[in-house]
Design a protein around this motif. Structure first.
Motif, PDB file in Angstrom:
ATOM      1  N   ALA B  70      39.989  50.958  41.773  1.00 37.66           N
ATOM      2  CA  ALA B  70      41.197  50.827  42.603  1.00 37.66           C
ATOM      3  C   ALA B  70      41.323  49.396  43.124  1.00 37.66           C
ATOM      4  N   GLU B  71      40.191  48.789  43.481  1.00 43.06           N
ATOM      5  CA  GLU B  71      40.214  47.394  43.961  1.00 43.06           C
ATOM      6  C   GLU B  71      40.714  46.445  42.860  1.00 43.06           C
ATOM      7  N   ALA B  72      40.283  46.690  41.621  1.00 42.80           N
ATOM      8  CA  ALA B  72      40.744  45.862  40.501  1.00 42.80           C
ATOM      9  C   ALA B  72      42.258  45.983  40.340  1.00 42.80           C
ATOM     10  N   HIS B  73      42.783  47.204  40.520  1.00 40.04           N
ATOM     11  CA  HIS B  73      44.233  47.406  40.377  1.00 40.04           C
ATOM     12  C   HIS B  73      45.013  46.754  41.525  1.00 40.04           C
ATOM     13  N   ARG B  74      44.353  46.610  42.701  1.00 45.42           N
ATOM     14  CA  ARG B  74      45.011  45.896  43.806  1.00 45.42           C
ATOM     15  C   ARG B  74      45.061  44.399  43.527  1.00 45.42           C
ATOM     16  N   ARG B  75      44.009  43.879  42.878  1.00 43.31           N
ATOM     17  CA  ARG B  75      43.918  42.425  42.701  1.00 43.31           C
ATOM     18  C   ARG B  75      44.673  41.913  41.477  1.00 43.31           C
ATOM     19  N   TRP B  76      44.758  42.744  40.434  1.00 44.07           N
ATOM     20  CA  TRP B  76      45.398  42.303  39.191  1.00 44.07           C
ATOM     21  C   TRP B  76      46.436  43.315  38.739  1.00 44.07           C
ATOM     22  N   ALA B 108      44.867  38.567  33.357  1.00 46.00           N
ATOM     23  CA  ALA B 108      44.568  39.671  34.274  1.00 46.00           C
ATOM     24  C   ALA B 108      43.547  40.617  33.651  1.00 46.00           C
ATOM     25  N   ALA B 109      43.708  40.905  32.358  1.00 47.53           N
ATOM     26  CA  ALA B 109      42.795  41.840  31.692  1.00 47.53           C
ATOM     27  C   ALA B 109      41.383  41.270  31.653  1.00 47.53           C
ATOM     28  N   ALA B 149      28.394  39.151  41.726  1.00 48.13           N
ATOM     29  CA  ALA B 149      29.349  39.967  42.489  1.00 48.13           C
ATOM     30  C   ALA B 149      29.917  39.173  43.655  1.00 48.13           C
ATOM     31  N   ALA B 150      29.068  38.341  44.283  1.00 46.94           N
ATOM     32  CA  ALA B 150      29.502  37.558  45.453  1.00 46.94           C
ATOM     33  C   ALA B 150      30.585  36.549  45.077  1.00 46.94           C
ATOM     34  N   ARG B 151      30.536  36.080  43.829  1.00 42.96           N
ATOM     35  CA  ARG B 151      31.555  35.147  43.330  1.00 42.96           C
ATOM     36  C   ARG B 151      32.963  35.688  43.576  1.00 42.96           C
ATOM     37  N   TRP B 152      33.141  36.997  43.392  1.00 45.47           N
ATOM     38  CA  TRP B 152      34.470  37.599  43.549  1.00 45.47           C
ATOM     39  C   TRP B 152      34.849  37.721  45.019  1.00 45.47           C
ATOM     40  N   ARG B 153      33.841  37.801  45.909  1.00 44.09           N
ATOM     41  CA  ARG B 153      34.155  37.799  47.343  1.00 44.09           C
ATOM     42  C   ARG B 153      34.695  36.444  47.756  1.00 44.09           C
ATOM     43  N   ARG B 154      34.071  35.377  47.236  1.00 45.56           N
ATOM     44  CA  ARG B 154      34.556  34.028  47.573  1.00 45.56           C
ATOM     45  C   ARG B 154      35.963  33.820  47.045  1.00 45.56           C
ATOM     46  N   ASP B 155      36.202  34.325  45.824  1.00 44.71           N
ATOM     47  CA  ASP B 155      37.542  34.183  45.243  1.00 44.71           C
ATOM     48  C   ASP B 155      38.582  34.846  46.143  1.00 44.71           C
ATOM     49  N   GLN B 156      38.210  36.008  46.666  1.00 43.74           N
ATOM     50  CA  GLN B 156      39.142  36.746  47.513  1.00 43.74           C
ATOM     51  C   GLN B 156      39.402  35.965  48.800  1.00 43.74           C
ATOM     52  N   ALA B 157      38.316  35.388  49.360  1.00 36.91           N
ATOM     53  CA  ALA B 157      38.434  34.646  50.612  1.00 36.91           C
ATOM     54  C   ALA B 157      39.317  33.412  50.448  1.00 36.91           C
ATOM     55  N   ALA B 158      39.326  32.855  49.229  1.00 38.59           N
ATOM     56  CA  ALA B 158      40.072  31.629  48.988  1.00 38.59           C
ATOM     57  C   ALA B 158      41.574  31.884  48.849  1.00 38.59           C
TER      58      ALA B 158
END
Lengths: 83, 159
Positions: B70-76, B108-109, B149-158
């Motif tokens: 569900a998180e992936a569908h929210r982001r992309w 996105a894919a 996994a943390a890489r994607w948290r930073r991406d979100q924060a940016a």
């Protein structure tokens, strides 16, 4: 309270799941762990390396300070290694 | 879609089933994870793995996988996605995990597919017990997986 153990926590406690009623003074996960450690050497060994133990309450990851209720499903397991 | 199963899967059939009739899809990205024999890599100094058993937490596994999907569908912007994770006894070379993401456009894919496998490795409650010539050993979690996994948290924060 339903308790579940996985991987080496299951092996050390000697059970995959059990129903237990902790004393009323047990309010958080960390207090639950301290109480479980009094139940026998297997529990003592299972909870001897807490930096390698994760906990989920009702199938969601929570910190060890999380408050628990009598009807909760509490699971203990090592860091996950799927994928 | 989430499937947690003992059985093997066929990548082609799974992609066909996921994309059939959905003509808005322009690209499909997939990741297939295999059981690796670490003794094949001299740098690890590891023993030969004869086979492994994947233990999981039924119920929480499906819940965690559904949450990250569900998180992936929210982001992309995704038209469809699929995660299959196997459990039980597996041999070196066997398929363990499949992630498929379908989107109108490739970026996105591809990104969502990478996100899902990175997050799955640190969130989905599976544990590998490896059988080696000297006995069975639980696989330790890798810090590199947490970092991925943390890489994607930073991406979100940016954002």
């Amino acid at each position: 309270m339903k308790l579940l153990y996985f991987a080496w926590l299951r092996q050390r406690t000697g059970k995959g799941e059990e129903d237990l009623t902790p004393p009323a003074s047990v309010a958080t996960v960390v207090e639950l762990v301290e109480w479980l450690k009094t139940l026998g050497p297997g529990y003592m060994r299972a909870f001897s390396e807490m930096k390698s133990v994760r906990v989920a309450v009702n199938q969601e990851y929570v910190p060890f300070t999380y408050k628990i209720n009598s009807g909760d499903e509490v699971a203990f397991f090592p860091p996950v290694t799927g994928g | 879609m989430i499937k947690v199963q003992r059985e093997d899967f066929d990548l082609g059939r799974e992609i066909d089933a996921l994309t059939r009739g959905r003509h808005g899809i322009g690209g499909v990205a997939s990741f297939v994870g295999l059981v690796r024999d670490l003794a094949g890599d001299p740098s690890t100094g590891a023993q030969a793995v004869r086979s492994m058993t994947l233990e999981h937490y039924p119920g929480m596994t499906e819940k965690q996988l559904a949450d990250i999907e569900a998180e992936a569908h929210r982001r992309w912007k995704l038209d469809a996605s699929l995660i299959i994770h196997r459990y039980g006894r597996l041999d070196p070379g066997d398929r363990i995990v499949l992630v498929v993401c379908a989107s109108p456009h490739r970026q996105a894919a591809l990104e969502a597919c990478a996100f899902l496998i990175d997050w799955l490795k640190t969130k989905a409650p599976f544990w590998k017990l490896e059988e080696t010539p000297t006995g069975a050993e639980w696989v330790d979690a890798r810090e590199a997986d947490d970092a991925a996994a943390a890489r994607w948290r930073r991406d979100q924060a940016a954002e």
